[in-house]
Design a protein around this motif. Structure first.
Motif, short mmCIF file in Angstrom:
data_model
loop_
_atom_site.label_atom_id
_atom_site.label_comp_id
_atom_site.label_asym_id
_atom_site.label_seq_id
_atom_site.Cartn_x
_atom_site.Cartn_y
_atom_site.Cartn_z
N LYS A 149 53.31 -9.08 -21.11
CA LYS A 149 52.98 -7.89 -20.32
C LYS A 149 51.50 -7.91 -19.97
O LYS A 149 50.66 -8.13 -20.84
N THR A 150 51.18 -7.65 -18.72
CA THR A 150 49.78 -7.60 -18.31
C THR A 150 49.16 -6.26 -18.70
O THR A 150 49.87 -5.28 -18.97
N VAL A 151 47.84 -6.21 -18.70
CA VAL A 151 47.13 -4.96 -18.98
C VAL A 151 47.49 -3.92 -17.93
O VAL A 151 47.60 -2.72 -18.24
N GLU A 152 47.68 -4.37 -16.70
CA GLU A 152 48.04 -3.43 -15.62
C GLU A 152 49.39 -2.77 -15.89
O GLU A 152 49.56 -1.56 -15.70
N VAL A 153 50.35 -3.55 -16.38
CA VAL A 153 51.67 -2.99 -16.72
C VAL A 153 51.53 -1.99 -17.87
O VAL A 153 52.15 -0.91 -17.85
N LEU A 154 50.72 -2.32 -18.85
CA LEU A 154 50.51 -1.40 -19.96
C LEU A 154 49.89 -0.09 -19.49
O LEU A 154 50.30 1.00 -19.91
N SER A 155 48.91 -0.18 -18.60
CA SER A 155 48.24 1.02 -18.09
C SER A 155 49.21 1.90 -17.32
O SER A 155 49.23 3.12 -17.49
N GLU A 156 50.03 1.28 -16.47
CA GLU A 156 51.01 2.04 -15.69
C GLU A 156 52.04 2.70 -16.60
O GLU A 156 52.44 3.84 -16.39
N THR A 157 52.48 1.94 -17.62
CA THR A 157 53.47 2.47 -18.56
C THR A 157 52.91 3.66 -19.32
O THR A 157 53.59 4.68 -19.50
N LEU A 158 51.67 3.56 -19.76
CA LEU A 158 51.02 4.66 -20.49
C LEU A 158 50.89 5.89 -19.60
O LEU A 158 51.16 7.02 -20.04
N GLU A 159 50.52 5.67 -18.36
CA GLU A 159 50.32 6.79 -17.44
C GLU A 159 51.63 7.51 -17.15
O GLU A 159 51.68 8.74 -17.05
N LEU A 160 52.71 6.74 -17.00
CA LEU A 160 53.99 7.33 -16.62
C LEU A 160 54.76 7.91 -17.81
O LEU A 160 55.43 8.93 -17.68
N GLY A 161 54.65 7.25 -18.98
CA GLY A 161 55.50 7.67 -20.09
C GLY A 161 54.82 7.89 -21.41
O GLY A 161 55.49 8.21 -22.41
N GLY A 162 53.49 7.71 -21.45
CA GLY A 162 52.76 7.95 -22.69
C GLY A 162 53.06 6.91 -23.76
O GLY A 162 53.62 5.84 -23.49
N HIS A 163 52.68 7.23 -24.99
CA HIS A 163 52.83 6.29 -26.10
C HIS A 163 54.30 5.92 -26.36
O HIS A 163 54.60 4.78 -26.75
#
Length: 309
Positions: free
Chosen positions: A217-231
């Motif tokens: 997983k890229t950092v960009e995917v992690l950032s988007e996932t955090l923004e959309l669904g949180g921890h």
């Protein structure tokens, strides 16, 4: 807060994240960034990648850190691109060019004829720009001070070495190798073997132990996932602890064997192999840790997770 109470430094998160490390940062820098994104209390990586390098970097959260050593010890694979005719002080493009030579006479056939000498067991002298320590100091810190110390050659194993691309400016290799292999050194040594110079300009790890590039997983995917669904959404990207040893023989334990193992006692398990390490599964099909076969045929506990019953 009462005196002596420990401050909460993060969430309890357990699992393994296969990170696609970006270039231009150290493994520890990107680990700290991901740790903050997860709000996790404990995270460790399983072997550093150079700042220039990208690709598969498994991160172990919480209980998974107990199994990070097995990933550190595992084989890994890389795709590396190197530039002919130049040697740098770091053996990669982040360093300063210290020597140049002509590239006349280089051919694909010449390079391919040299590669068999670097397959199988070889010895490498680690670079001064490595994380190995000398009297407690990382070699790269000494190198930045202009110091050089004697380093002993280390034995490594090149499982697979294939030429992917060639011209008189660059060449690319696929390398599968044992732990402790320095790809920068390998590139330099191959070039020297055919009377030339080279340094790494691109390096990507494509797999590490059981984890492959397609899982990363890229950092960009992690950032988007955090923004959309949180921890909660981020936690869904974690692989189970057992994935770190899925390639090991698996033993399913009875309730009584699980109890004794959890209390540090070796046990007899029907169907166990004669030797080696094993993945341990409890009676409810939960992963409880790893064990090792003793000379007497009993399975001894080595690393057990603390949240199993």
């Amino acid at each position: 807060m009462s005196v002596g109470r420990r401050r909460n430094n993060g969430r309890k998160v357990d699992g393994i994240l296969v990170l696609d490390k970006p270039g231009g940062c150290t493994s520890n820098e990107i680990l700290q960034r991901v740790k903050r994104m997860f709000g996790a209390a404990k995270v460790g990586h399983t072997g550093s990648l150079d700042p220039l390098a990208t690709g598969v970097l498994p991160l172990c959260f919480g209980e998974a850190t107990k199994f990070s050593q097995y990933l550190l010890d595992s084989d890994k694979a890389y795709v590396v691109k190197a530039k002919w005719g130049e040697k740098t002080n770091t053996a990669d493009a982040d360093g300063e060019v210290v020597e140049r030579c002509a590239t006349d006479g280089l051919t694909r056939e010449l390079l391919e004829s040299t590669l068999p000498d670097f397959r199988g067991g070889i010895e490498q002298v680690p670079s001064m720009f490595s994380a190995l320590k000398h009297k407690g100091q990382p070699l790269y810190k000494l190198a930045r001070q202009g110091l050089e110390v004697e380093r002993e050659a280390r034995k490594v194993h090149i499982v697979q070495l294939d030429l992917l691309d060639f011209d008189t400016e660059h060449f690319s290799l696929f390398v599968a190798c044992s732990k402790g292999t320095y790809i920068r050194n390998l590139v330099e040594d191959i070039a020297v073997a055919i009377g030339n110079l080279a340094h790494v300009v691109e390096l990507r790890r494509t797999w590490a132990g059981p984890y492959v590039e397609s899982q990363a997983k890229t950092v960009e995917v992690l950032s988007e996932t955090l923004e959309l669904g949180g921890h909660q959404a981020l936690d869904q990207l974690l692989l189970p602890l057992s994935s770190s040893v899925d390639h090991w023989p698996c033993l399913t334990l009875s309730e009584s064997s699980t109890f004794y193992l959890r209390n540090g006692n070796p046990v007899q398990v029907p169907g166990a192999p004669l030797d080696g390490w094993v993945k341990l599964i409890g009676p409810d099909e939960e992963f409880i840790g790893v064990g090792e076969l003793q000379d007497d045929g009993l399975v001894a506990p080595r690393r057990l997770i603390s949240n199993c019953n």
